[in-house]
Design an enzyme around this catalytic site. Structure first.
Site, PDB file in Angstrom:
ATOM      1  N   CYS A  17     -25.821   2.132   6.859  1.00  0.00           N
ATOM      2  CA  CYS A  17     -26.815   3.111   7.305  1.00  0.00           C
ATOM      3  C   CYS A  17     -26.706   3.366   8.815  1.00  0.00           C
ATOM      4  CB  CYS A  17     -28.225   2.665   6.911  1.00  0.00           C
ATOM      5  SG  CYS A  17     -29.423   4.021   6.980  1.00  0.00           S
ATOM      6  N   HIS A  35     -27.667   2.002   1.112  1.00  0.00           N
ATOM      7  CA  HIS A  35     -28.060   0.600   1.283  1.00  0.00           C
ATOM      8  C   HIS A  35     -27.689  -0.230   0.053  1.00  0.00           C
ATOM      9  CE1 HIS A  35     -30.521   0.704   4.999  1.00  0.00           C
ATOM     10  NE2 HIS A  35     -30.682   1.981   4.673  1.00  0.00           N
TER      11      HIS A  35
END
Length: 385
Positions: free
Chosen positions: A199, A312
């Site tokens: 991320c 994620h």
């Protein structure tokens, strides 16, 4: 013969047998009764015989092709009671005690609700569990500790993980850039040293490699479950998806098995237009935000064991605070396969630091803080001040 006793009449046995046979044959009722006896006996015997035969056939049918070692016929095997198979020798080229360094992020992970010290930093416990689930231990790389200590810790680990977050400038950016440079130097020197960037980690590495701090674009992908669309003619050998079973690879493109939580990213067009980015990374997957705007979601370096995820992989199994995190069995398998690949790469590192130094710096020396009620999506965090 004395008076009062009656004499017993004598019986001719042959005549009585003949008479009984003839009587039986001459009486219709006697005939039907006699013929019913074997029929009743057959009825009583027939059902148990059928049950017995059905059991025999069911036992004869193979229920499974999986056999225990003791059930296999092997001409070379000896009596299992007197011979115990020896375990094969471990591969000397692999490190079976890998350690991963995770870079901490500024703050406490809960907007100051847990610790508002200006020098506080944190690592979400989900990243630690992610690494541990695949068979490695963690050393925290505290971003604002003295650089010489940070570099010393890098000598104790077999790979590095950059986490999600928000910081894109200042000391955090400079520290991450320094660690990223060190990762490349280790690999250039012949040490296999993997990196996962997740991320925010993806975004910062993109900025560093492209040498353009303004290369990122805005997307609407906060708290969103999504699919992964593989690039055409992509070869998954040697990258994070190589161990995924075919049915799970297919589901990645049809089912929402990954979690997105970002407002910045980069489009495939902008990615390919930047020579530094396209020469360093190859795009593995793309995804679409809530407005169907497509962004790059997974990349793999051409010449380094560096993988970056805009999504994620750690959240599916270890986070519960956000509503759109997938928790299906398939989603959990995604987390496990991604973790397994990372640690399989870390095992290729031949770095063998002193055990005492490793033990002194492991994250086991710290305690996680529960922040499920106070945080913004994390269940537990490790806080460093």
């Amino acid at each position: 013969m004395p008076t009062g006793y009656l004499s017993k009449p004598s019986v001719d046995r042959s005549d009585s047998q003949t008479d009984s046979v003839s009587a039986a044959s001459s009486s219709p009722s006697s005939s039907s009764s006699a013929s019913s006896i074997p029929s009743d006996m057959w009825n009583y015997l027939f059902i148990p015989i059928l049950i017995y035969l059905s059991k025999e056939f069911s036992l004869a049918k193979p229920h499974s092709t999986i056999l225990l070692p003791s059930q296999r016929s092997d001409d070379s095997s000896t009596d299992s009671l007197t011979s115990v198979p020896r375990c094969p020798a471990v591969d000397p080229n692999l490190n079976y005690r890998p350690v991963v360094g995770i870079l901490s992020h500024p703050g406490d992970g809960a907007s100051g609700r847990l610790n508002n010290a200006t020098n506080a930093s944190y690592i979400a416990a989900s990243y630690v569990k992610f690494v541990e689930s695949a068979g490695a231990r963690v050393i925290p790389l505290i971003y604002n500790e003295p650089p010489e200590i940070l570099l010393e810790k890098l000598q104790l680990v077999n790979g590095v993980l950059f986490t999600g977050g928000w910081a894109k400038s200042g000391l955090y950016f400079e520290t991450l850039r320094r660690v990223f440079k060190k990762v490349l130097e280790k690999n250039d020197a012949g040490e296999h040293f993997p990196l996962y960037a997740i991320c925010l980690g993806f975004e910062l590495v993109t900025m560093i490699v492209s040498k353009d701090r303004n290369i990122l674009e805005r997307f609407s992908a906060a708290d969103q479950a999504s699919t992964l669309q593989f690039m055409k003619n992509i070869n998954i050998e040697g990258n994070v998806f190589q161990r995924f079973p075919p049915d799970l690879l297919k589901k990645l493109g049809t089912d929402c098995l990954v979690m997105q939580n970002h407002v910045y990213g980069i489009s495939p067009e902008r990615f390919q237009e930047n020579p530094a980015l396209s020469s360093f990374f190859k795009i593995l997957t793309t995804s679409a935000d809530e407005n169907d705007k497509v962004y790059v979601s997974t990349v793999q370096a051409h010449s380094y064991p560096v993988t970056a995820f805009q999504w994620h992989p750690e959240k599916n199994a270890f986070e519960w605070g956000l509503s759109m995190i997938p928790h299906s069995e398939d989603a959990i398998q995604v987390t496990q396969h991604v973790a397994n690949f990372f640690i399989s790469e870390a095992r290729k590192s031949l770095n063998r630091p002193p055990t005492t130094k490793v033990l002194d710096n492991l994250i086991y020396n710290y305690s996680p803080t529960y922040c499920g009620k106070a945080g913004k999506g994390y269940d537990e965090v490790y806080i460093f001040t």
